[in-house]
Design an enzyme around this catalytic site. Structure first.
Site, PDB file in Angstrom:
ATOM      1  N   THR A  98     -33.899 -14.380  -7.750  1.00 11.41           N
ATOM      2  CA  THR A  98     -34.097 -15.831  -7.669  1.00 11.41           C
ATOM      3  C   THR A  98     -32.968 -16.505  -6.891  1.00 11.41           C
ATOM      4  OG1 THR A  98     -33.080 -15.991  -9.863  1.00 11.41           O
ATOM      5  CG2 THR A  98     -35.496 -16.059  -9.760  1.00 11.41           C
ATOM      6  N   GLU A 107      18.431   9.617  24.706  1.00  5.96           N
ATOM      7  CA  GLU A 107      19.139   8.341  24.804  1.00  5.96           C
ATOM      8  C   GLU A 107      19.983   8.310  26.076  1.00  5.96           C
ATOM      9  OE1 GLU A 107      22.072   7.504  21.905  1.00  5.96           O
ATOM     10  OE2 GLU A 107      23.010   9.480  21.984  1.00  5.96           O
ATOM     11  N   TYR A 140      19.963   9.294  12.086  1.00  9.81           N
ATOM     12  CA  TYR A 140      20.876   9.070  13.212  1.00  9.81           C
ATOM     13  C   TYR A 140      20.143   9.178  14.546  1.00  9.81           C
ATOM     14  CZ  TYR A 140      24.552   9.947  16.628  1.00  9.81           C
ATOM     15  OH  TYR A 140      25.356   9.888  17.749  1.00  9.81           O
ATOM     16  N   GLY A 159     -31.817 -16.313 -15.527  1.00  9.57           N
ATOM     17  CA  GLY A 159     -33.067 -16.311 -14.787  1.00  9.57           C
ATOM     18  C   GLY A 159     -33.424 -14.918 -14.335  1.00  9.57           C
TER      19      GLY A 159
END
Length: 359
Positions: free
Chosen positions: A225, A49, A103, A221
């Site tokens: 199909t 930092e 932190y 069916g």
């Protein structure tokens, strides 16, 4: 005259701060890994930092396998690889690794090595509270990340209440079913009987136009199909094949209709709820909480002829006469004897062709 206090820290986790340190995170990590310690290093996290004066600082969390009794305040000193410069840290034992990790995470410019070792200090009165832990989990954005947060910050809850936490996070981070893209346009089914077309026009639509109690349909069916492909081409739907899965991963309360395909009617749970387009009903699951179904949508039942498949044969059984009388008031029954398409009209949609060519 009192003797100066000798430096000594006996801890499993260390928190180091290097003020005005020009080393990169990678250079610092390389030197830390070369340090010889009587107990193995398990995890290192480094944050770089810039302070208000523009000077770079390094914060570090180091976790050891066991306690490390450090008696040399110069043990963690780092050196510059390019010039004659030493960097001396402030050294502290980390009472709560979770708090230190949070932190040094604050600036985001971090580097990790190893696997973080969870501790329970925060949950026993440190900076972290249960509410903070769960708030952070909710804000994680994804279920997997939320579980990691709870595992780290509320380990007791994670172990004792995992089942409930996992179930609740499924609700919080619910992923809607992926929309189905039909490989065929509805218009390609050019042999659909008028009876089916009329049923669609009366019952398959969005909620604003839908009848209060739509009528369902049973289509029987032979295989191949086009029953399934046609049924799935009509709009947003829930597709339930072989068995019923009403979990939120599969079933959507915003669908226009259901398709129940190849489910033996003898074992069809919620027969009346589906066929009757019933509203606001619940389904009990074996290991979970009841699922609330909004309902109010029609269902297309697809089946083949035969005693273990045909809905007509099932309802013709003597024991089912009362159910049959109810069913013919809530659904229409159609038997198809030929495909719902001609071969020339069964080319996939252009969208589907592009996907196939890319695969």
């Amino acid at each position: 005259m009192a003797q100066p206090k000798r430096f000594q820290i006996n801890a499993k986790h260390y928190f180091l701060t290097f003020p005005k340190c020009s080393l990169s995170k990678e250079e610092a990590l390389e030197q830390l890994l070369q340090l010889q310690t009587p107990t193995n290093k398990k995890y290192i996290k480094i944050c770089r930092e810039l302070h208000e004066d523009g000077q770079p600082h390094l914060h570090m969390l180091i976790q050891f396998e066991g306690k490390f009794n450090c008696k040399n305040n110069r043990f963690f000193d780092l050196v510059s690889p390019t010039r004659s410069a030493h960097f001396h840290p402030n050294i502290q034992g980390a009472k709560s690794s979770s708090d230190v990790k949070s932190y040094i995470d604050k600036d985001g410019d971090v580097l990790e090595w190893g696997t973080f070792q969870i501790d329970g200090r925060s949950a026993r009165g440190g900076q972290q509270t249960a509410n903070d832990a769960y708030a952070k989990a909710i804000n994680a954005g994804r279920k997997s990340e939320a579980l990691d947060v709870i595992k780290e910050l509320a380990p007791r809850d994670y172990i004792l209440h995992f089942h409930n936490i996992n179930s609740n996070l499924n609700m919080v981070f619910q992923v809607p079913p992926a929309p189905y893209v039909s490989p065929f346009l509805s218009s390609s089914f050019d042999q659909v009987p008028d009876e089916l077309e009329h049923w669609v026009s009366e019952n398959v639509m969005d909620v604003a136009a839908r009848p209060w109690r739509p009528v369902s349909i049973v289509i029987e069916g032979d295989s191949r199909t086009g029953k399934t492909m046609w049924a799935r081409s009509l709009g947003p739907h829930n597709y339930l094949c072989g068995h019923l899965d009403l979990s939120q991963k599969v079933y959507s309360n915003n669908a226009w209709y259901n398709v129940i395909d190849d489910v033996d009617p003898h074992y069809l749970k919620h027969f009346k709820e589906f066929m009757g387009s019933q509203r606001d009903w619940q389904s009990n699951t074996k290991y979970g909480k009841p699922i609330q179904i909004k309902g109010g949508i029609p269902t297309i039942f697809l089946c083949n002829p035969g005693p273990q498949s045909s809905f007509k044969e099932y309802l013709d059984e003597e024991k089912n006469q009362t159910l049959k009388n109810w069913a013919i008031k809530n659904a229409i029954f159609v038997t198809i004897h030929q495909p719902l398409f001609t071969n020339t009209n069964q080319d996939p949609t252009p969208h589907r062709q592009e996907e196939t060519s890319e695969a």
